[in-house]
Design an enzyme around this catalytic site. Sequence first.
Site, short mmCIF file in Angstrom:
data_model
loop_
_atom_site.label_atom_id
_atom_site.label_comp_id
_atom_site.label_asym_id
_atom_site.label_seq_id
_atom_site.Cartn_x
_atom_site.Cartn_y
_atom_site.Cartn_z
N HIS A 116 0.85 -1.20 0.00
CA HIS A 116 0.00 0.00 0.00
C HIS A 116 0.88 1.25 0.00
CE1 HIS A 116 -2.72 3.14 1.36
NE2 HIS A 116 -3.68 2.39 0.82
N GLU A 188 -4.02 2.28 -7.14
CA GLU A 188 -4.37 3.38 -6.23
C GLU A 188 -3.37 4.51 -6.43
OE1 GLU A 188 -6.62 1.78 -2.64
OE2 GLU A 188 -4.52 1.34 -2.24
P1 PGA Z 1 -9.40 6.36 0.65
O1 PGA Z 1 -8.25 5.25 0.86
O2 PGA Z 1 -10.57 5.65 0.00
O3 PGA Z 1 -9.69 6.84 2.04
O4 PGA Z 1 -8.84 7.41 -0.24
C1 PGA Z 1 -7.99 4.36 -0.18
C2 PGA Z 1 -6.83 3.48 0.17
O5 PGA Z 1 -5.85 3.95 0.76
O6 PGA Z 1 -6.87 2.29 -0.14
#
Ligand code: PGA
Length: 295
Positions: A116, A188
Amino acid sequence: MVGGETGRAQRPSAPSLFDVDSRPWIGTSWKMTKRLLEAVTYAEALAAQAADYSHLTNSFVLPPFPFIDAVARVLRPVGLSVGAQNVHWMSSGPFTGEVSAPMLVDVGASMVAIGHAERREHFGETDHSVRDKVVAALASGLRALVCVGESAAERVTRTEIEYVVRQVKIALDGVSAGDLPGVLIAYEPIWAIGEGSTPASPEQANDMHGEIRRTIVQLFGDVGETTPLLYGGSVTREGAPGLIVQDEIDGLFVGRAAWTVDGFAAIARAVAEYGEHCVEGRHARRVPDQRQEQL
Ligand code: PGA
């Protein structure tokens, strides 16, 4: 043999531990939020209404380590998966403060997020540690949810595709074609994650997913068509329907908007509504022949 013209010699393929499943994915990581009571209350409330969407989606929750056991006891019986937000690449040893894949399996996890953006930023995770963790997760039978995504700087220099493709290639470097069904990718973009950010547009997300898809198919051949590609980064209940209908988006990975049960359920229902059309829709082409016959 690994398919694809440029498929590299990889670990020999054993029969896969992982089923290919064409249902769309919806999941949340709680990051470092909630206390035990809140975690269990959330899980119980989610379990009470999971029947609305659990058969049409692959739904999952990734709590902090200490709550995995309690949450899994509530959610697994109703068909939701529970997983971790991180894992170590060794199965045991003198790694103070770390948690291994077999330990996660022991407490009811069936998947784990790896790489992540917050772990890469704050805890020094690299593409190479991500690769080692992916191998460790799959070897223990955990699905590996590999997180990739570029920063705003790459967008400015128009190098985002190379950046993300490189992350994907290194993350999957130790994966055999037989284990690939245990891999999910979450795209992401860093600029879209967290408070004050804006989500990628459905088109931006879909385009990058297309690049990721091409990369995986190039590495592994046709089996790469079935790898679920999830979008994450400021997903909201309002934005979810527009994202999930995109051709290359197979699921949503949600932070803040799914930290309440209502939020999770609203997004899961949008994904489930879409899931109902999957069998005839574009996801069908990703289901291997054998499963298509059963459908
Ligand atoms: P968020 O987080 O939806 O709060 O932007 C997404 C993530 O970090 O997976």
